[in-house]
Design a protein around this motif. Structure first.
Motif, PDB file in Angstrom:
ATOM      1  N   ALA A  21      11.012 -29.335 -43.452  1.00 19.88           N
ATOM      2  CA  ALA A  21      10.352 -30.010 -42.328  1.00 19.88           C
ATOM      3  C   ALA A  21      10.729 -31.481 -42.266  1.00 19.88           C
ATOM      4  CB  ALA A  21       8.841 -29.852 -42.440  1.00 19.88           C
ATOM      5  N   HIS A  22      10.798 -32.144 -43.414  1.00 20.72           N
ATOM      6  CA  HIS A  22      11.169 -33.564 -43.418  1.00 20.72           C
ATOM      7  C   HIS A  22      12.576 -33.755 -42.864  1.00 20.72           C
ATOM      8  CE1 HIS A  22       7.885 -35.868 -45.138  1.00 20.72           C
ATOM      9  NE2 HIS A  22       7.649 -34.878 -45.997  1.00 20.72           N
ATOM     10  N   GLU A  23      13.496 -32.900 -43.265  1.00 23.32           N
ATOM     11  CA  GLU A  23      14.861 -33.019 -42.757  1.00 23.32           C
ATOM     12  C   GLU A  23      14.924 -32.721 -41.264  1.00 23.32           C
ATOM     13  OE1 GLU A  23      17.960 -31.159 -45.121  1.00 23.32           O
ATOM     14  OE2 GLU A  23      16.640 -31.146 -46.866  1.00 23.32           O
ATOM     15  N   ALA A  24      14.134 -31.744 -40.807  1.00 28.84           N
ATOM     16  CA  ALA A  24      14.134 -31.403 -39.383  1.00 28.84           C
ATOM     17  C   ALA A  24      13.581 -32.550 -38.542  1.00 28.84           C
ATOM     18  CB  ALA A  24      13.313 -30.134 -39.155  1.00 28.84           C
ATOM     19  N   VAL A  25      12.529 -33.176 -39.028  1.00 30.59           N
ATOM     20  CA  VAL A  25      11.955 -34.316 -38.301  1.00 30.59           C
ATOM     21  C   VAL A  25      12.942 -35.476 -38.271  1.00 30.59           C
ATOM     22  CG1 VAL A  25      10.137 -36.073 -38.403  1.00 30.59           C
ATOM     23  CG2 VAL A  25       9.545 -33.651 -38.673  1.00 30.59           C
ATOM     24  N   GLU A  26      13.639 -35.692 -39.376  1.00 31.89           N
ATOM     25  CA  GLU A  26      14.670 -36.733 -39.392  1.00 31.89           C
ATOM     26  C   GLU A  26      15.755 -36.440 -38.357  1.00 31.89           C
ATOM     27  OE1 GLU A  26      16.285 -37.158 -43.283  1.00 31.89           O
ATOM     28  OE2 GLU A  26      14.328 -37.565 -44.214  1.00 31.89           O
ATOM     29  N   GLY A  27      16.004 -35.159 -38.103  1.00 30.66           N
ATOM     30  CA  GLY A  27      17.017 -34.775 -37.121  1.00 30.66           C
ATOM     31  C   GLY A  27      16.535 -34.796 -35.690  1.00 30.66           C
ATOM     32  N   GLY A  28      15.220 -35.004 -35.483  1.00 30.91           N
ATOM     33  CA  GLY A  28      14.717 -35.122 -34.115  1.00 30.91           C
ATOM     34  C   GLY A  28      13.643 -34.138 -33.712  1.00 30.91           C
ATOM     35  N   ALA A  29      13.188 -33.273 -34.616  1.00 30.92           N
ATOM     36  CA  ALA A  29      12.106 -32.347 -34.264  1.00 30.92           C
ATOM     37  C   ALA A  29      10.836 -33.143 -33.981  1.00 30.92           C
ATOM     38  CB  ALA A  29      11.869 -31.352 -35.390  1.00 30.92           C
ATOM     39  N   ASP A  30      10.146 -32.787 -32.905  1.00 32.12           N
ATOM     40  CA  ASP A  30       8.947 -33.520 -32.487  1.00 32.12           C
ATOM     41  C   ASP A  30       7.679 -32.952 -33.120  1.00 32.12           C
ATOM     42  OD1 ASP A  30      10.244 -35.232 -30.324  1.00 32.12           O
ATOM     43  OD2 ASP A  30      10.774 -33.221 -29.623  1.00 32.12           O
ATOM     44  N   ALA A  44      -4.863 -21.842 -45.292  1.00 33.47           N
ATOM     45  CA  ALA A  44      -5.145 -23.131 -44.666  1.00 33.47           C
ATOM     46  C   ALA A  44      -4.560 -24.285 -45.469  1.00 33.47           C
ATOM     47  CB  ALA A  44      -6.652 -23.309 -44.499  1.00 33.47           C
ATOM     48  N   GLU A  45      -4.334 -24.066 -46.764  1.00 30.51           N
ATOM     49  CA  GLU A  45      -3.759 -25.132 -47.585  1.00 30.51           C
ATOM     50  C   GLU A  45      -2.372 -25.528 -47.094  1.00 30.51           C
ATOM     51  OE1 GLU A  45      -3.728 -28.131 -50.076  1.00 30.51           O
ATOM     52  OE2 GLU A  45      -5.448 -26.813 -49.728  1.00 30.51           O
ATOM     53  N   ALA A  46      -1.626 -24.569 -46.527  1.00 29.46           N
ATOM     54  CA  ALA A  46      -0.322 -24.899 -45.967  1.00 29.46           C
ATOM     55  C   ALA A  46      -0.470 -25.878 -44.809  1.00 29.46           C
ATOM     56  CB  ALA A  46       0.388 -23.631 -45.508  1.00 29.46           C
ATOM     57  N   VAL A  47      -1.476 -25.641 -43.970  1.00 28.20           N
ATOM     58  CA  VAL A  47      -1.722 -26.549 -42.840  1.00 28.20           C
ATOM     59  C   VAL A  47      -2.139 -27.922 -43.358  1.00 28.20           C
ATOM     60  CG1 VAL A  47      -3.079 -26.917 -40.742  1.00 28.20           C
ATOM     61  CG2 VAL A  47      -2.353 -24.595 -41.367  1.00 28.20           C
ATOM     62  N   GLU A  53       1.685 -34.491 -44.944  1.00 29.91           N
ATOM     63  CA  GLU A  53       3.083 -34.919 -44.969  1.00 29.91           C
ATOM     64  C   GLU A  53       3.528 -35.560 -43.658  1.00 29.91           C
ATOM     65  OE1 GLU A  53       5.419 -34.771 -47.440  1.00 29.91           O
ATOM     66  OE2 GLU A  53       3.969 -34.003 -48.897  1.00 29.91           O
ATOM     67  N   PHE A  54       2.887 -35.161 -42.544  1.00 30.89           N
ATOM     68  CA  PHE A  54       3.325 -35.634 -41.221  1.00 30.89           C
ATOM     69  C   PHE A  54       2.114 -36.127 -40.416  1.00 30.89           C
ATOM     70  CE2 PHE A  54       6.277 -32.415 -42.722  1.00 30.89           C
ATOM     71  CZ  PHE A  54       7.498 -33.075 -42.619  1.00 30.89           C
ATOM     72  N   PRO A  55       1.555 -37.247 -40.829  1.00 32.20           N
ATOM     73  CA  PRO A  55       0.332 -37.731 -40.170  1.00 32.20           C
ATOM     74  C   PRO A  55       0.512 -38.097 -38.701  1.00 32.20           C
ATOM     75  CG  PRO A  55       1.251 -39.396 -41.674  1.00 32.20           C
ATOM     76  CD  PRO A  55       1.994 -38.138 -41.924  1.00 32.20           C
TER      77      PRO A  55
END
Length: 430
Positions: A21-30, A44-47, A53-55
Motif C-alpha cells: 500500500a505504501h508503494e502504491a500510494v507513492e505511485g499515485g493511488a488516492d 477489523a484489525e486490518a482496517v 498507516e494512512f491517516p
C-alpha cells in the motif's frame, strides 16, 4: 472530478499489504482498500492498521456485507473505515440500515453490484436508499472465464444516477482509460498493481493511463480464445498444475527437448499399435500449424516416431509430439529443436501397417486427450487442458505466474518464502 485510483489490497498477509500500500500510494493511488481476503484474514484489525498507516487517505473496508448492514458498518467505521461495501444483492432493509449506521458513525456506503442480474434497475433503487457510491464489479472468477466489464451498462448507470460510479475487476493500464471515458469516477485496481514487481511504477502507470497516456503493459491481462497460445506460453507446466488444482498432469512420459524449449499447442490425436508408424506419419498430413501430434501406443516398446517424422511434422507447422510409447533418433530430434515426449527411447522401429486411426479420443499417461485440447510441455513435464475450460485455466495460470513473480521480488528484497506467506500463522490450530 478527477478520476480516483483505489488500490485493492486483496491479500491474506497484513504485513505485505501495508508495504504494498505504501508503494502504491507513492505511485499515485488516492484511496486504499482493505480487501475482502485481508478482512477475512485479520478482521477489523486490518482496517485499524491501514488507518494508522494512512491517516490522510480514504480507507475502504471491502466487507461485501449481505446481512446485518448496520452492525458491520458500525464495526468498520469504528475501526477507521471511511467507506464500507454492501452487496447489491442484499435486502433493501440491510442497505438502509447500513446507510443509517454510516450516518451515525461517519462512514459512507458503497454498493457492490457483483452478480446483480439487472444492474441498471438496482443502481437506481439503491441510490434512493441513500448510498454514496455504486461499484460495477466483475468478479475474479468471471474474469478468469474471459468476461469483460460491459461499458454500455456503465454508461447507462452514469447517465441514470447522480452519485459517483466505481468500476472493479481485472482493470489494467489498457482498460482503465476506457472506464474513465465511459464516466467512471473511481477506478479500483487490485492485481494490476499488487502483483507487480514495481508497485510504485505500476500505480503510476495506471494514473497516467487514466489521464489518457498510452501505456504498454501485460500485467493482469485477461485472455480469450484467440490469446490462449500467448497465455500458455507465459507460464510453466508447474504454474498450470497449480492453477488447475493438479488436474491434467500426464504421468510417466519423459521430455526429450533442448534446454529452454517449451511446447504449446492443440492436440491432434492418433491411435496405433506397437511399432505401427503408419497412422502417426499420416497424421502429419492432417496437422495444422500449432498442432501437437499426440500418439497413443499403449506404452508399447517399439518406436513409432523418429527424426524423419519430426522433420516432416516441423515442415507442416506442428510444434511437438507426445507418444505414450517409444521414440527413436532422439539425438537428431533434439538438434532440430522439435519438442518430443515419450515413455522410452529405443533404436528399433516397426512397420507401417495402418492400424488405429486419427482424431479419436485417446488416453495418454492416465489422461484423456481429444483433438483440440491444449497440450503444454516443458522440462518439468506435460499437461493437457480440455478445450472447454482452456480460457479459464489459462487466465488462472497467468495469475499464478504473476503472483509468484511478486513473491520472488519480495524474497530479493530480503524476505523468505516462509515469511512472505506467513506459513506459521496459517498452520492448522492444534
Amino acid at each position: 472530478m478527477k478520476p480516483i485510483l483505489q488500490v485493492a489490497l486483496d491479500l491474506m498477509q497484513l504485513n505485505r499489504a501495508v508495504a504494498i500500500a505504501h508503494e502504491a500510494v507513492e505511485g499515485g493511488a488516492d484511496w486504499v482498500e482493505v480487501g475482502t481476503p485481508l478482512i477475512k484474514s485479520d478482521g477489523a484489525e486490518a482496517v485499524r492498521t491501514i488507518r494508522r498507516e494512512f491517516p490522510g487517505r480514504k480507507i475502504i473496508a471491502d466487507t461485501k456485507t449481505m446481512d446485518v448492514g448496520g452492525l458491520e458498518v458500525e464495526m468498520m467505521a469504528k475501526a477507521g473505515a471511511d467507506i464500507v461495501t454492501v452487496l447489491g444483492l442484499a435486502d433493501d432493509s440491510t442497505i438502509a440500515e447500513a446507510v443509517s449506521s454510516g450516518r451515525k458513525y461517519g462512514a459512507e456506503v458503497m454498493i457492490d453490484m457483483i452478480n446483480v442480474p439487472d444492474r441498471i434497475a438496482r443502481a437506481k433503487a439503491v441510490e434512493k436508499l441513500g448510498v454514496s457510491y455504486i461499484c460495477l464489479h466483475m468478479g475474479i472468477d468471471s474474469q478468469m472465464r474471459g468476461e469483460g466489464q460491459p461499458l454500455d451498462i456503465l454508461r447507462t448507470i452514469v447517465e441514470d444516477t447522480s452519485i459517483p460510479i466505481a468500476v472493479a475487476g481485472g482493470i489494467t493500464v489498457e482498460t482503465a482509460p476506457q472506464y474513465v471515458d465511459a464516466g467512471a469516477s473511481i477506478i479500483i485496481v487490485g492485481g494490476g498493481i499488487i502483483k507487480a514487481a514495481d508497485i510504485k511504477g505500476s500505480a503510476a502507470d495506471i494514473v497516467s493511463s487514466m489521464s489518457g497516456k498510452k501505456i504498454d503493459s501485460v500485467l493482469s491481462k485477461k485472455y480469450n480464445e484467440e490469446g490462449l497460445f500467448e497465455a500458455f506460453s507465459k507460464a510453466s507446466t508447474c504454474n498450470i498444475s497449480d492453477a488447475f488444482h493438479k488436474r491434467g498432469v500426464i504421468m510417466g512420459l519423459r521430455p526429450f527437448i533442448a534446454d529452454g524449449v517449451r511446447m504449446v499447442g492443440r492436440a491432434l490425436t492418433v491411435q496405433t499399435a506397437n511399432g505401427d508408424w503408419a497412422k502417426p506419419v499420416e497424421a502429419i498430413d492432417h496437422a495444422k500449424p500449432g498442432d501437437v501430434i499426440v500418439i497413443d501406443v499403449g506404452n508399447a516398446p517399439v518406436a513409432v516416431w523418429g527424426e524423419l517424422a519430426s522433420h516432416s511434422a516441423m515442415m507442416m507447422g506442428a510444434v511437438g509430439v507426445v507418444i505414450d510409447g517409444a521414440i527413436r533418433d532422439i539425438d537428431d530430434i533434439k538438434k532440430m529443436g522439435f519438442p518430443a515426449f515419450a515413455r522410452t527411447v529405443v533404436p528399433c522401429a516397426g512397420e507401417p501397417k495402418g492400424y488405429g486411426g486419427i482424431g479419436m479420443e485417446v488416453t495418454i499417461g492416465g489422461q484423456i486427450v481429444r483433438t483440440g485440447d491444449w497440450i503444454v510441455g516443458d522440462e518439468c513435464g506435460l499437461m493437457v487442458i480440455p478445450k472447454e475450460v482452456a480460457v479459464e485455466v489459462a487466465n488462472r495460470t497467468v495469475d499464478v505466474n504473476e503472483r509468484e513473480n511478486r513473491t520472488r521480488e519480495e524474497i530479493k528484497r530480503g524476505s523468505t518464502l516462509s515469511k512472505v506467506n506467513e506459513l506459521a500463522k496459517w498452520e492448522p490450530v492444534k
